[in-house]
Motif scaffolding. Structure first.
Motif, PDB file in Angstrom:
ATOM      1  N   ASP A  65       4.665  10.212   0.724  1.00 27.26           N
ATOM      2  CA  ASP A  65       4.734  11.432  -0.087  1.00 27.26           C
ATOM      3  C   ASP A  65       6.134  11.748  -0.598  1.00 27.26           C
ATOM      4  O   ASP A  65       6.305  12.682  -1.381  1.00 27.26           O
ATOM      5  N   SER A  66       7.128  10.976  -0.207  1.00 30.33           N
ATOM      6  CA  SER A  66       8.497  11.194  -0.683  1.00 30.33           C
ATOM      7  C   SER A  66       8.701  10.677  -2.099  1.00 30.33           C
ATOM      8  O   SER A  66       9.769  10.867  -2.682  1.00 30.33           O
ATOM      9  N   HIS A  67       7.689  10.020  -2.655  1.00 29.81           N
ATOM     10  CA  HIS A  67       7.829   9.365  -3.960  1.00 29.81           C
ATOM     11  C   HIS A  67       6.724   9.795  -4.919  1.00 29.81           C
ATOM     12  O   HIS A  67       6.254   9.007  -5.732  1.00 29.81           O
ATOM     13  N   GLY A  68       6.292  11.037  -4.801  1.00 22.65           N
ATOM     14  CA  GLY A  68       5.255  11.562  -5.683  1.00 22.65           C
ATOM     15  C   GLY A  68       3.931  11.677  -4.958  1.00 22.65           C
ATOM     16  O   GLY A  68       3.807  11.378  -3.770  1.00 22.65           O
ATOM     17  N   HIS A  71      -1.992  10.191  -4.283  1.00 25.45           N
ATOM     18  CA  HIS A  71      -3.355  10.109  -4.797  1.00 25.45           C
ATOM     19  C   HIS A  71      -3.450  10.375  -6.300  1.00 25.45           C
ATOM     20  O   HIS A  71      -4.544  10.479  -6.849  1.00 25.45           O
ATOM     21  N   ALA A  72      -2.313  10.450  -6.982  1.00 24.85           N
ATOM     22  CA  ALA A  72      -2.308  10.576  -8.446  1.00 24.85           C
ATOM     23  C   ALA A  72      -2.733   9.239  -9.058  1.00 24.85           C
ATOM     24  O   ALA A  72      -2.811   8.218  -8.366  1.00 24.85           O
ATOM     25  N   ASP A  73      -2.984   9.242 -10.368  1.00 24.31           N
ATOM     26  CA  ASP A  73      -3.420   8.016 -11.049  1.00 24.31           C
ATOM     27  C   ASP A  73      -2.433   6.864 -10.895  1.00 24.31           C
ATOM     28  O   ASP A  73      -2.826   5.700 -10.889  1.00 24.31           O
ATOM     29  N   ASP A  74      -1.149   7.197 -10.792  1.00 20.79           N
ATOM     30  CA  ASP A  74      -0.131   6.155 -10.624  1.00 20.79           C
ATOM     31  C   ASP A  74       0.488   6.186  -9.229  1.00 20.79           C
ATOM     32  O   ASP A  74       1.534   5.603  -8.991  1.00 20.79           O
ATOM     33  N   LYS A  79      -2.338   2.509  -7.050  1.00 15.87           N
ATOM     34  CA  LYS A  79      -1.686   1.361  -7.689  1.00 15.87           C
ATOM     35  C   LYS A  79      -0.631   0.743  -6.771  1.00 15.87           C
ATOM     36  O   LYS A  79      -0.020   1.431  -5.973  1.00 15.87           O
ATOM     37  N   ILE A  80      -0.434  -0.524  -6.957  1.00 18.08           N
ATOM     38  CA  ILE A  80       0.692  -1.210  -6.327  1.00 18.08           C
ATOM     39  C   ILE A  80       1.857  -1.095  -7.287  1.00 18.08           C
ATOM     40  O   ILE A  80       1.747  -1.430  -8.465  1.00 18.08           O
ATOM     41  N   ARG A  81       2.969  -0.575  -6.803  1.00 16.62           N
ATOM     42  CA  ARG A  81       4.157  -0.357  -7.619  1.00 16.62           C
ATOM     43  C   ARG A  81       5.261  -1.312  -7.181  1.00 16.62           C
ATOM     44  O   ARG A  81       5.203  -1.882  -6.096  1.00 16.62           O
ATOM     45  N   LYS A  82       6.286  -1.440  -7.996  1.00 19.75           N
ATOM     46  CA  LYS A  82       7.479  -2.220  -7.651  1.00 19.75           C
ATOM     47  C   LYS A  82       8.551  -1.248  -7.165  1.00 19.75           C
ATOM     48  O   LYS A  82       8.685  -0.141  -7.685  1.00 19.75           O
ATOM     49  N   ALA A  83       9.303  -1.683  -6.170  1.00 25.43           N
ATOM     50  CA  ALA A  83      10.382  -0.854  -5.650  1.00 25.43           C
ATOM     51  C   ALA A  83      11.575  -1.740  -5.313  1.00 25.43           C
ATOM     52  O   ALA A  83      11.411  -2.896  -4.911  1.00 25.43           O
ATOM     53  N   GLU A  84      12.767  -1.179  -5.496  1.00 22.20           N
ATOM     54  CA  GLU A  84      13.999  -1.850  -5.082  1.00 22.20           C
ATOM     55  C   GLU A  84      14.346  -1.285  -3.708  1.00 22.20           C
ATOM     56  O   GLU A  84      14.518  -0.074  -3.564  1.00 22.20           O
ATOM     57  N   VAL A  85      14.399  -2.156  -2.723  1.00 19.77           N
ATOM     58  CA  VAL A  85      14.606  -1.699  -1.347  1.00 19.77           C
ATOM     59  C   VAL A  85      15.770  -2.422  -0.690  1.00 19.77           C
ATOM     60  O   VAL A  85      16.127  -3.529  -1.060  1.00 19.77           O
TER      61      VAL A  85
END
Length: 111
Positions: A65-68, A71-74, A79-85
């Motif tokens: 929940d720290s990133h939006g 359960h929203a559409d995106d 969705k599987i998202r890309k992240a820089e970690v």
């Protein structure tokens, strides 16, 4: 005086050697999503996970929940998202020290 200079010289060598041994952890681009909803991992509720080299790991150090809205559409559950970690795998979990979502491509809305 000679002993002080020798001691300082040895101390500087030890300090330099210790800094050389510190391995810098570089950012990497990974897939990020809800472990349960998108990566089919066993767990309770919805938890942030990453896929690195084909293996999935739950994430410690940030939350889903720290990133939006997950359960929203995106969101991570949809969705599987890309992240820089930046982080490391410890006890089969990814201990993150930095987590930034990669912005969506404005042209087509995809990452």
């Amino acid at each position: 005086m000679k002993k002080i200079i020798t001691s300082l010289f040895l101390f500087s060598i030890l300090l330099t050697n210790a800094q050389d041994k510190k391995e810098e952890i570089k950012p990497q681009i990974v897939e990020a999503a809800c472990g349960q909803c998108q990566f089919e991992m066993k767990g309770y509720g919805c938890d942030l996970a990453v896929r690195i080299d084909g293996k999935t790991y739950f994430v410690d150090g940030t939350t889903i929940d720290s990133h939006g809205d997950a359960h929203a559409d995106d969101g991570f559950c949809a969705k599987i998202r890309k992240a820089e970690v930046v982080g490391e795998i410890v006890a089969n979990r990814f201990k993150v020290t930095s987590f930034k979502l990669v912005p969506k491509n404005k042209k087509n809305g995809l990452q």
